[in-house]
Scaffold this active site. Structure first.
Site, PDB file in Angstrom:
ATOM      1  N   LYS A 195       0.867  -1.177   0.000  1.00  0.00           N
ATOM      2  CA  LYS A 195       0.000   0.000   0.000  1.00  0.00           C
ATOM      3  C   LYS A 195       0.907   1.232   0.000  1.00  0.00           C
ATOM      4  O   LYS A 195       1.436   1.645   1.020  1.00  0.00           O
ATOM      5  CB  LYS A 195      -0.911   0.018   1.236  1.00  0.00           C
TER       6      LYS A 195
ATOM      7  N   GLY B 239       6.548   5.435   8.361  1.00  0.00           N
ATOM      8  CA  GLY B 239       5.697   6.618   8.358  1.00  0.00           C
ATOM      9  C   GLY B 239       5.756   7.334   9.690  1.00  0.00           C
ATOM     10  O   GLY B 239       6.770   7.294  10.386  1.00  0.00           O
ATOM     11  N   SER B 240       4.647   7.952  10.036  1.00  0.00           N
ATOM     12  CA  SER B 240       4.612   8.799  11.231  1.00  0.00           C
ATOM     13  C   SER B 240       4.444   7.972  12.508  1.00  0.00           C
ATOM     14  O   SER B 240       3.973   6.830  12.484  1.00  0.00           O
ATOM     15  CB  SER B 240       3.464   9.793  11.106  1.00  0.00           C
TER      16      SER B 240
ATOM     17  N   CYS C 104      13.120  11.491   7.073  1.00  0.00           N
ATOM     18  CA  CYS C 104      13.123  11.052   8.468  1.00  0.00           C
ATOM     19  C   CYS C 104      14.492  11.309   9.097  1.00  0.00           C
ATOM     20  O   CYS C 104      14.594  11.489  10.302  1.00  0.00           O
ATOM     21  CB  CYS C 104      12.771   9.574   8.533  1.00  0.00           C
TER      22      CYS C 104
ATOM     23  N   GLU D 104       9.240  16.501  15.610  1.00  0.00           N
ATOM     24  CA  GLU D 104       9.694  16.404  14.231  1.00  0.00           C
ATOM     25  C   GLU D 104       8.853  17.363  13.385  1.00  0.00           C
ATOM     26  O   GLU D 104       7.675  17.121  13.159  1.00  0.00           O
ATOM     27  CB  GLU D 104       9.506  14.970  13.716  1.00  0.00           C
TER      28      GLU D 104
ATOM     29  N   VAL E 251       0.538   7.039  13.334  1.00  0.00           N
ATOM     30  CA  VAL E 251      -0.028   5.930  12.556  1.00  0.00           C
ATOM     31  C   VAL E 251       0.738   4.646  12.864  1.00  0.00           C
ATOM     32  O   VAL E 251       0.133   3.580  13.040  1.00  0.00           O
ATOM     33  CB  VAL E 251       0.002   6.240  11.041  1.00  0.00           C
ATOM     34  N   GLY E 252       2.059   4.752  12.969  1.00  0.00           N
ATOM     35  CA  GLY E 252       2.874   3.560  13.227  1.00  0.00           C
ATOM     36  C   GLY E 252       2.473   2.841  14.510  1.00  0.00           C
ATOM     37  O   GLY E 252       2.351   1.618  14.538  1.00  0.00           O
TER      38      GLY E 252
ATOM     39  N   GLU F  67       9.350   1.862  11.012  1.00  0.00           N
ATOM     40  CA  GLU F  67      10.374   2.903  10.866  1.00  0.00           C
ATOM     41  C   GLU F  67       9.647   4.236  10.944  1.00  0.00           C
ATOM     42  O   GLU F  67       8.816   4.534  10.075  1.00  0.00           O
ATOM     43  CB  GLU F  67      11.105   2.767   9.521  1.00  0.00           C
TER      44      GLU F  67
ATOM     45  N   GLN G 159       0.893  19.893   4.636  1.00  0.00           N
ATOM     46  CA  GLN G 159       2.285  19.966   5.131  1.00  0.00           C
ATOM     47  C   GLN G 159       2.744  21.411   5.193  1.00  0.00           C
ATOM     48  O   GLN G 159       3.423  21.821   6.129  1.00  0.00           O
ATOM     49  CB  GLN G 159       3.227  19.167   4.217  1.00  0.00           C
TER      50      GLN G 159
END
Ligand code: NAP
Ligand code: MG
Length: 488
Positions: A184, A237-238, A293, A390, A241-242, A259, A340
């Site tokens: 995805k 990702g973030s 990242c 971040e 969500v991770g 990650e 963003q």
């Protein structure tokens, strides 16, 4: 340039790839992706898929798994090698599409696209390396060995900021070790991953071994994570969500690898080569508009050279080329989308409200593209948001330090632990940094970003979960160990 790209024969279809066929979303829905450098330009209309597409893809992957995992590893590697050639043949198209869909400056988009071919070749080579260890049984001396076997169907969920490299470094090991895959990709950058898919299709990957489903995280990602036939999820990702993905997957007993973000420090000691340190700070903080990242978010400079470093970095920022990402000279291009842009501008405002001073930048560059000028802060408190969170944009802060111990302590005072750099000519400082800096990727005299394909990549602390990616570390995630007692 875009005209020739549109006519190129290798242009992938703007579709899902399920069971070896290009297909629209089963619900018939689509969404439009716009060019962040020119938001009125539609890059393409992509499927907005749902659970049915995930279900069909997982079924296709499950069906393909026995044949693929029974194919000798060398045969799987041959497909990856052909795919690497096919990627190389389309590096220019892929890079141009990456730039159009997510705004990465062309010079970096080219490097990333070319690197995916190297990733495929490296993992093809893994086919020839050991998959286990041989022992003797204690009582009889008969064979006793470990064997790493593929997991089955694995789900890969990827972000938009490295839309070629991250899907490639998940797919390539997943495939070479004999798994079948449902990818995805990020909604913000589906086209780049379709180039990889087309390359694998051209290379003769059997139907169903790789499937790609485009759509929203909530509508495609979640069904993939919870599908009972998906054995493992690799997510980049973030943090928010991770962690949700990890909790859903582990509750169902699945293997999961995350990650996540970073808040990466660069330390400059008084004896460092300041010219190189300034270049590394500029590239680390501002290339890809800071949307990495591993981007440099905090720069700690030892007091005696602070003023000189500050002046030289400001000069470097003033001479850096900001603007049209399709210009191969451009170093800093737009942010990926309006959200963003607004998030980064809001973070800059908060940085100012919390007492930080903007030395340069701090604003949107024009009213058209989502371009923010490279922004350098000074005087940011250690507990201010800019020192801890971040901010995914071209924003970095300068700090003055007196002792290396103090610099390391302040560098470590965040929840993240992805990458860190030191610029120094001191062996003692290098050793202290390598021993004590809390990050999974340590750079001595190089910038915080950048990753070789043949070594592990990943963060510690809040930046990651599970085995690292790339290099031989990938074997750990994409295979499971069985122990074989083999008597004759
Ligand atoms: P993100 O918003 O977390 O999205 C990552 C992927 O997850 C996208 O494909 C997204 O789909 C999907 N997703 C969203 N909600 C989901 C859900 N509920 N369940 C399953 N999947 C879901 O991250 P991003 O904004 O794309 O990327 C930026 C972040 O990635 C930054 O924090 C950056 O530091 C991190 N990153 C980390 C690394 C690393 O290796 N450590 C590398 C690159 C980036 P959509 O397409 O709908 O958004
Ligand atoms: Mg997101």
């Amino acid at each position: 340039m875009s005209d020739s790209v549109l006519e190129a024969p290798t242009r992938p279809e703007l579709a899902n790839y399920v069971g070896g066929e290009w297909a629209p979303a089963r619900n018939g829905r689509t969404y439009q992706k716009h060019n962040p450098a020119n938001p009125s330009e539609v890059v393409g209309e992509f499927p907005s898929s749902g659970e049915e597409d995930v279900a069909a893809s997982v079924e296709a992957a499950a069906k393909a798994f026995p044949g693929w995992s029974d194919t000798p590893a060398a045969g799987r590697a041959a497909v990856l090698m052909r795919a690497a050639d096919a990627i190389e043949a389309r590096v220019e198209e892929m890079a141009a599409d990456m730039t159009r869909e997510m705004g990465k400056p062309l010079r970096e988009a080219r490097m990333e696209s070319a690197r995916t071919a190297a990733i495929f070749r490296y993992f093809a080579g893994e086919a020839w390396r050991p998959k286990g260890e041989l022992y003797e049984q204690a009582a009889t001396g008969s064979a006793l060995y470990t064997l790493r076997r593929p997991l089955g169907v694995v789900g890969l969920i990827t972000p938009w900021n490295f839309p070629a490299a991250i899907p490639a470094w998940k797919m390539a090991p997943a495939l070479v070790y004999g798994n079948s895959v449902v990818l995805k990709p990020a909604q913000e950058a589906p086209l780049t991953s379709l180039h990889l898919t087309a390359a694998l299709d051209e290379a003769g990957l059997p139907a169903g071994v790789l499937n790609v489903v485009i759509g929203r995280g909530s509508e495609v990602g979640t069904p993939l994570v919870v599908h009972p036939k998906v054995r493992a999820i690799s997510f980049t990702g973030s943090v928010t969500v991770g962690r949700q993905v990890r909790d859903e997957a582990t509750a169902l007993g699945k293997r999961v690898q995350l990650e996540l973000g970073g808040q990466n420090p660069l330390i400059v000691t008084a004896d460092a080569d300041l010219g190189r340190a300034v270049e590394a700070a500029y590239a680390g903080a501002f290339w890809s508009a800071g949307q990495k990242c591993t981007a440099t978010r905090r720069i700690y400079v030892e007091a005696p050279v602070y003023d000189e470093f500050r002046q030289r970095l400001l000069a470097r920022i003033a001479s850096g080329k900001v603007g049209d990402p399709t210009d191969p000279e451009t170093e800093v291009g737009p942010l990926v989308n309006e959200q963003q842009l607004n998030d980064v501008l809001e973070a800059i405002d908060q940085g100012k409200r919390e007492g930080g001073r903007v030395l340069t930048g701090g604003e949107r560059v024009d009213e058209e593209s989502y371009l923010v000028a490279p922004t350098l802060f000074e005087g940011v408190a250690d507990d201010a948001m800019l020192s801890r969170a971040e901010v995914f944009g071209p924003v970095t802060s300068l700090y003055r330090f007196d002792t290396l111990d103090e610099a390391i302590e302040r560098a470590n005072a965040v929840e993240f632990g992805l990458s860190a750099s030191i610029f120094t000519n001191s062996l003692e400082a290098t050793q202290a940094f390598v021993k004590r800096l809390e990050a999974g990727l340590l750079h001595v005299n190089s910038q915080t970003a950048g990753a070789d394909v043949h070594v592990p990549f990943g963060g510690i602390k809040g930046s990651g979960f599970g085995p690292h990616e790339q290099g031989r570390a990938a074997l750990e995630f994409y295979t499971e160990v069985v122990t074989v007692y083999q008597d004759v």
